[in-house]
Design a protein around this motif. Structure first.
Motif, short mmCIF file in Angstrom:
data_model
loop_
_atom_site.label_atom_id
_atom_site.label_comp_id
_atom_site.label_asym_id
_atom_site.label_seq_id
_atom_site.Cartn_x
_atom_site.Cartn_y
_atom_site.Cartn_z
N GLU A 179 92.64 22.90 41.96
CA GLU A 179 91.61 23.75 42.55
C GLU A 179 92.19 25.11 42.99
OE1 GLU A 179 91.94 20.57 43.08
OE2 GLU A 179 90.02 19.72 42.47
N ALA A 230 91.60 28.96 41.73
CA ALA A 230 91.27 30.04 42.67
C ALA A 230 92.20 31.23 42.46
CB ALA A 230 91.39 29.53 44.11
N ASN A 257 91.37 32.90 39.18
CA ASN A 257 90.09 33.61 39.29
C ASN A 257 90.24 34.94 40.03
OD1 ASN A 257 87.64 32.47 38.14
ND2 ASN A 257 88.16 30.63 39.28
N MET A 258 90.99 34.91 41.12
CA MET A 258 91.19 36.15 41.87
C MET A 258 91.99 37.14 41.03
SD MET A 258 91.63 35.02 45.87
CE MET A 258 92.91 33.79 45.68
N GLU A 264 83.48 41.05 44.91
CA GLU A 264 84.55 40.12 44.52
C GLU A 264 85.58 39.97 45.64
OE1 GLU A 264 83.58 41.57 40.03
OE2 GLU A 264 85.46 42.22 40.91
N GLN A 301 85.11 40.18 48.78
CA GLN A 301 84.61 39.35 49.88
C GLN A 301 85.16 37.93 49.76
OE1 GLN A 301 80.32 39.57 49.30
NE2 GLN A 301 80.11 40.90 51.06
N TYR A 302 85.13 37.42 48.52
CA TYR A 302 85.61 36.05 48.31
C TYR A 302 87.13 35.95 48.41
CZ TYR A 302 80.98 34.32 47.07
OH TYR A 302 79.67 33.93 47.11
N HIS A 303 87.84 37.01 48.01
CA HIS A 303 89.30 36.99 48.13
C HIS A 303 89.72 36.96 49.60
CE1 HIS A 303 89.98 39.08 43.95
NE2 HIS A 303 88.96 38.24 43.93
N ARG A 304 89.06 37.82 50.38
CA ARG A 304 89.40 37.88 51.80
C ARG A 304 89.11 36.54 52.47
NH1 ARG A 304 86.41 37.64 55.96
NH2 ARG A 304 87.37 37.99 57.99
N ARG A 305 87.94 36.01 52.16
CA ARG A 305 87.54 34.76 52.80
C ARG A 305 88.50 33.62 52.43
NH1 ARG A 305 82.13 31.47 53.39
NH2 ARG A 305 82.99 29.42 53.07
N HIS A 306 88.79 33.50 51.13
CA HIS A 306 89.63 32.39 50.68
C HIS A 306 91.03 32.49 51.28
CE1 HIS A 306 90.45 29.02 48.08
NE2 HIS A 306 91.56 29.60 47.65
N ALA A 324 92.00 34.25 53.97
CA ALA A 324 91.97 34.14 55.44
C ALA A 324 91.92 32.67 55.85
CB ALA A 324 90.77 34.89 56.01
N GLU A 325 91.11 31.89 55.14
CA GLU A 325 91.01 30.46 55.48
C GLU A 325 92.35 29.75 55.29
OE1 GLU A 325 86.22 29.92 54.53
OE2 GLU A 325 87.68 28.97 53.20
N ILE A 370 94.74 30.56 58.12
CA ILE A 370 94.41 29.74 59.28
C ILE A 370 94.86 28.29 59.09
CG2 ILE A 370 92.47 28.79 60.64
CD1 ILE A 370 91.03 31.53 60.07
N ARG A 371 94.56 27.70 57.94
CA ARG A 371 94.96 26.31 57.70
C ARG A 371 96.47 26.12 57.77
NH1 ARG A 371 91.68 26.52 53.07
NH2 ARG A 371 89.60 25.75 53.53
#
Lengths: 251, 173
Positions: free
Chosen positions: A34, A38, A41-42, A131, A133-138, A140-141, A144-145
């Motif tokens: 997965e 990702a 894709n980025m 595009e 937006q999804y890079h930053r979100r992925h 950033a998460e 944090i993890r």
């Protein structure tokens, strides 16, 4: 003005291509399928953005060069990408932190460029911002993890901060070419986004229980002038080898 | 019926219908018209057709393939010169997928974009996606990215089937 626009388009394109290539290096190596998808894709988004920018740059230059010529037939000293983006992937924590540092900036920068007086640039930006937006979100998460994860993952994320933070300042620099575009209403001064970027990164670091460096290390810069780390030459050697061995080859 | 017998308006409609039938090579259950990426088809007085497409994602590898397929469909339909142009602005959004396209996606096993998805700027926000097989909303995201740039991977906790979700793609902020 044409050359200032050309140089800035190429510098932005180099950023996307070099980082996109770095992400593609994860293919076949990521820890789970997965995440491999990702990363690929980025990388694909970034290489697509690079193509849009190189195509436009080639038209602006109007010297018979194509997007492929710009990507495959310029050498290290001609590349204008940020130093942070050419750094080796190192590990997943470094890769995700670099992605986050960059996407948190670039999402905002593309957003600003959607208001450019240059319609073509504004159109390229309007596609890219969605595009990013999804890079930053992925990313950033993942910061944090990993930061708020195990002892090992937190140590790796802290190590990534210690290595990469010093490269972030270069994102906010303004070259003479960029300054000319800013004065002409075509580009935005990246420095105006620094406060917002820092607030975003700090809030993610807080959730990740990762400390913002107490003493800001001196900024590493040079990429915008073509002065690179030893890593870019190796990246280009691999990326350009096929095209240089078989000039003009197409799929 | 030959193309020559059609008047200009009828030709224009015919050319649109030919281009509109071209399927997406990666998601073949939907056409370029269903996806909203076919923006315009024009026939000029010399009979040259110009089809205007807009890419979904900047780096979508299907873009070049779709352009070639549209040009070849028009050639096969009897238009000797068919050109394909790319238009970046306004940027494509999944809001342009037609209702018919959304039904086709669902029938194919892909959940269509959820219009009121949370803003992607909100970290860890989950999108409520209904399972395309059993319609249950008891689903969970497996991965934010999938086999093509436009999809995420989900799983239904009711019927236990994994499925693709066609991500909502538009500017939120």
């Amino acid at each position: 003005m044409a050359s200032a626009l050309f140089n800035s388009l190429v510098a932005w394109a180099d950023d996307q291509l070099v980082l996109g290539h770095r992400l593609s290096e994860w293919t076949g190596k990521a820890h789970v399928l997965e995440e491999e998808l990702a990363l690929a894709n980025m990388g694909l988004d970034l290489i697509g953005q690079a193509r849009n920018l190189y195509q436009y740059a080639a038209e602006v230059e109007n010297a018979g060069r194509s997007e492929d010529d710009l990507a495959y037939l310029r050498s290290e000293r001609d590349y204008r990408n940020l130093l942070m983006l050419e750094r080796p992937n190192t590990d997943f924590a470094h890769t995700m932190l670099r992605q986050f540092y960059y996407a948190a900036f670039m999402q905002r920068y593309w957003q600003a460029l959607t208001g450019s007086r240059d319609e073509r640039l504004a159109a390229i930006a309007a596609k890219a911002v969605v595009e990013l937006q999804y890079h930053r979100r992925h990313s950033a998460e993942w910061v944090i993890r990993l930061g708020d994860g195990t002892e090992e993952s937190a140590a790796r994320m802290t190590d990534a901060v210690n290595t990469l933070h010093r490269y972030t300042g270069e994102m906010f620099d303004t070259s003479a070419d960029l300054r000319a575009l800013i004065d002409d209403g075509i580009a935005t001064d990246p420095h105006t986004l620094r406060t917002e970027w820092e607030a975003d990164v700090r809030s993610v670091f807080d959730r990740a229980t990762i400390a913002w460096p107490e003493e800001e290390p001196p900024t590493q810069r040079g990429g915008r002038d073509g002065i690179h780390t030893e890593f870019l030459g190796l990246l280009l050697a691999e990326m350009q080898s096929l095209h240089r061995a078989h000039p003009g080859q197409t799929w | 019926m030959s193309l020559e017998s059609l008047d200009h308006a009828a030709r224009q409609r015919d050319a649109w219908q030919v281009a509109a039938k071209v399927p997406d090579p990666e998601v073949p259950c939907v056409t370029v018209a269903d996806l909203g990426i076919l923006r315009e088809v024009k026939v000029d007085t010399s009979g040259t057709v110009t089809a205007t497409l807009t890419p979904t994602y900047s780096g979508c590898p299907a873009t070049a393939m779709i352009e070639a397929m549209v040009a070849s469909a028009l050639h096969e339909a009897g238009y000797p010169t068919a050109r394909v142009e790319t238009r970046l602005s306004p940027a494509w959004t999944t809001d342009w997928i037609t209702d018919e396209g959304r039904d086709k996606l669902r029938a194919y096993g892909i959940a269509p974009p959820v219009a009121n998805s949370p803003d992607p700027d909100t970290l860890f926000a989950e999108t409520r996606v209904a399972c395309p097989r059993c319609e249950s909303t008891a689903t969970e995201q497996l991965a934010a990215f999938g086999s093509t740039p436009c999809k995420a991977q989900y799983r239904c906790t009711q019927c236990h089937e994994p499925f693709d979700y066609f991500k909502c793609h538009r500017q939120f902020s």
